[in-house]
Design a protein around this motif. Structure first.
Motif, PDB file in Angstrom:
ATOM      1  N   UNK A   1       0.831  -1.198   0.000  1.00 12.46           N
ATOM      2  CA  UNK A   1       0.000   0.000   0.000  1.00 12.46           C
ATOM      3  C   UNK A   1       0.869   1.253   0.000  1.00 12.46           C
ATOM      4  N   UNK A   2       0.373   2.295  -0.650  1.00 13.62           N
ATOM      5  CA  UNK A   2       1.101   3.555  -0.696  1.00 13.62           C
ATOM      6  C   UNK A   2       0.834   4.355   0.573  1.00 13.62           C
ATOM      7  N   UNK A   3       1.908   4.851   1.195  1.00  8.74           N
ATOM      8  CA  UNK A   3       1.790   5.665   2.402  1.00  8.74           C
ATOM      9  C   UNK A   3       1.547   7.109   1.988  1.00  8.74           C
ATOM     10  N   UNK A   4       0.410   7.655   2.389  1.00  8.73           N
ATOM     11  CA  UNK A   4       0.047   9.015   2.022  1.00  8.73           C
ATOM     12  C   UNK A   4       0.562   9.973   3.098  1.00  8.73           C
ATOM     13  N   UNK A   5       1.388  10.937   2.680  1.00 12.22           N
ATOM     14  CA  UNK A   5       2.097  11.798   3.625  1.00 12.22           C
ATOM     15  C   UNK A   5       1.737  13.266   3.444  1.00 12.22           C
ATOM     16  N   UNK A   6       1.531  13.947   4.563  1.00 12.20           N
ATOM     17  CA  UNK A   6       1.349  15.402   4.587  1.00 12.20           C
ATOM     18  C   UNK A   6       2.606  15.994   5.204  1.00 12.20           C
ATOM     19  N   UNK A   7       3.237  16.945   4.524  1.00 10.79           N
ATOM     20  CA  UNK A   7       4.458  17.581   5.017  1.00 10.79           C
ATOM     21  C   UNK A   7       4.133  18.988   5.501  1.00 10.79           C
ATOM     22  N   UNK A   8       4.443  19.274   6.776  1.00 10.76           N
ATOM     23  CA  UNK A   8       4.166  20.583   7.354  1.00 10.76           C
ATOM     24  C   UNK A   8       5.458  21.232   7.834  1.00 10.76           C
ATOM     25  N   UNK A   9       5.832  22.339   7.213  1.00  6.15           N
ATOM     26  CA  UNK A   9       7.038  23.085   7.586  1.00  6.15           C
ATOM     27  C   UNK A   9       6.898  24.487   7.029  1.00  6.15           C
ATOM     28  N   UNK A  10       7.243  25.501   7.832  1.00  8.75           N
ATOM     29  CA  UNK A  10       7.055  26.875   7.378  1.00  8.75           C
ATOM     30  C   UNK A  10       8.162  27.358   6.447  1.00  8.75           C
ATOM     31  N   UNK A  11       9.244  26.605   6.328  1.00  7.93           N
ATOM     32  CA  UNK A  11      10.323  26.968   5.414  1.00  7.93           C
ATOM     33  C   UNK A  11      10.096  26.278   4.074  1.00  7.93           C
ATOM     34  N   UNK A  12       9.805  27.079   3.057  1.00  6.53           N
ATOM     35  CA  UNK A  12       9.451  26.523   1.762  1.00  6.53           C
ATOM     36  C   UNK A  12      10.498  25.604   1.171  1.00  6.53           C
ATOM     37  N   UNK A  13      11.758  25.973   1.271  1.00  8.79           N
ATOM     38  CA  UNK A  13      12.834  25.157   0.695  1.00  8.79           C
ATOM     39  C   UNK A  13      12.929  23.819   1.410  1.00  8.79           C
ATOM     40  N   UNK A  14      12.852  23.866   2.741  1.00  8.14           N
ATOM     41  CA  UNK A  14      12.923  22.627   3.529  1.00  8.14           C
ATOM     42  C   UNK A  14      11.728  21.745   3.220  1.00  8.14           C
ATOM     43  N   UNK A  15      10.548  22.345   3.181  1.00  6.80           N
ATOM     44  CA  UNK A  15       9.316  21.600   2.906  1.00  6.80           C
ATOM     45  C   UNK A  15       9.378  20.935   1.542  1.00  6.80           C
ATOM     46  N   UNK A  16       9.832  21.678   0.540  1.00  7.90           N
ATOM     47  CA  UNK A  16       9.930  21.135  -0.816  1.00  7.90           C
ATOM     48  C   UNK A  16      10.964  20.015  -0.886  1.00  7.90           C
ATOM     49  N   UNK A  17      12.047  20.171  -0.119  1.00  3.87           N
ATOM     50  CA  UNK A  17      13.078  19.135  -0.108  1.00  3.87           C
ATOM     51  C   UNK A  17      12.565  17.836   0.461  1.00  3.87           C
ATOM     52  N   UNK A  18      11.863  17.927   1.600  1.00  4.22           N
ATOM     53  CA  UNK A  18      11.292  16.728   2.209  1.00  4.22           C
ATOM     54  C   UNK A  18      10.283  16.089   1.261  1.00  4.22           C
ATOM     55  N   UNK A  19       9.440  16.907   0.654  1.00  4.35           N
ATOM     56  CA  UNK A  19       8.407  16.397  -0.248  1.00  4.35           C
ATOM     57  C   UNK A  19       9.027  15.668  -1.436  1.00  4.35           C
TER      58      UNK A  19
END
Length: 231
Positions: A1-19
């Motif tokens: 099964x695919x794990x559906x993830x929500x990424x929450x971070x106020x730093x756009x670069x960090x958030x995009x990197x994790x995503x």
């Protein structure tokens, strides 16, 4: 099964990197990104992800408050909190608020991915030595039980329903031992340890090992350990 993830971070670069790292995995997909805690709460309710990767410090609503709201709902997703060493004081608050574990924000991508898989499977990310010391430092028996299912008095009564071996396992969980380490310590099979863990969680009305750890400290079954100055 695919794990559906929500990424929450106020730093756009960090958030995009994790995503980007998460979306690159075949068994994971990022369903949304949130720039603050309020958005994380709203998106978690709308999209029902399996795991929320949550930063601690965010505007509008911080990660700890957002975690408390998200995990307080029925069929709540698991929350994996990201923090830094200078935010150590927030770690236990995050776990008490319902998080299934935490990792450092500068964690290697492979560790982040493994952490997501672990919490998605219903386990907790509490094994590193540094984590054990932090939990021991911030957990105190004087703090009332919060977010662990039954109240302290009820939980103490429920402890009487545990077998001696289950109590031993609970104490070792609070010490930060993995199932393999508990098995080696007690001289039993890993499968037997898993059965004991499942039984004690069910009897105490707890969700996972994080809640078991908190309860063990709250009831005095485990004692706080001073943090190692070398960590």
């Amino acid at each position: 099964m695919t794990i559906r993830v929500l990424v929450a971070d106020d730093q756009g670069v960090v958030r995009a990197g994790f995503a980007a790292v998460i979306d690159n995995e075949e068994d994971m997909t990022v369903v949304a990104e949130a720039a603050d805690g309020a958005a994380a709460v709203r998106l978690a309710e709308e999209l029902a992800p399996d795991v929320v990767v949550m930063d601690v410090r965010m505007p509008e609503l911080d990660g700890i408050a957002a975690t408390r709201i998200i995990t307080g709902r029925q069929d709540a997703p698991r929350v994996l909190v990201l923090t830094t060493f200078d935010l150590d004081a927030y770690v236990f608050d995050a776990l008490r608020s319902g998080a299934s574990g935490f990792l450092l924000k500068d964690v290697h991508p492979s560790e982040l991915l493994q952490g997501i898989r672990v919490v998605a499977a219903g386990e907790s990310v509490l094994s590193p030595t540094a984590t054990r010391r932090l939990i021991g430092h911030y957990a105190t028996t004087s703090v009332p039980v919060a977010g662990v299912g039954p109240g302290a008095a009820t939980a103490m009564r429920e402890l009487n329903s545990l077998t001696g071996r289950e109590r031993n396992v609970l104490t070792l969980i609070a010490a930060g031992l993995t199932n393999r380490e508990i098995a080696d310590h007690l001289g039993i099979a890993v499968g037997t340890v898993k059965s004991h863990v499942n039984a004690l969680l069910r009897k105490l009305g707890l969700r996972d090992r994080v809640q078991a750890t908190i309860l063990a400290y709250d009831l005095g079954l485990a004692r706080p350990v001073p943090p190692d100055p070398c960590l």
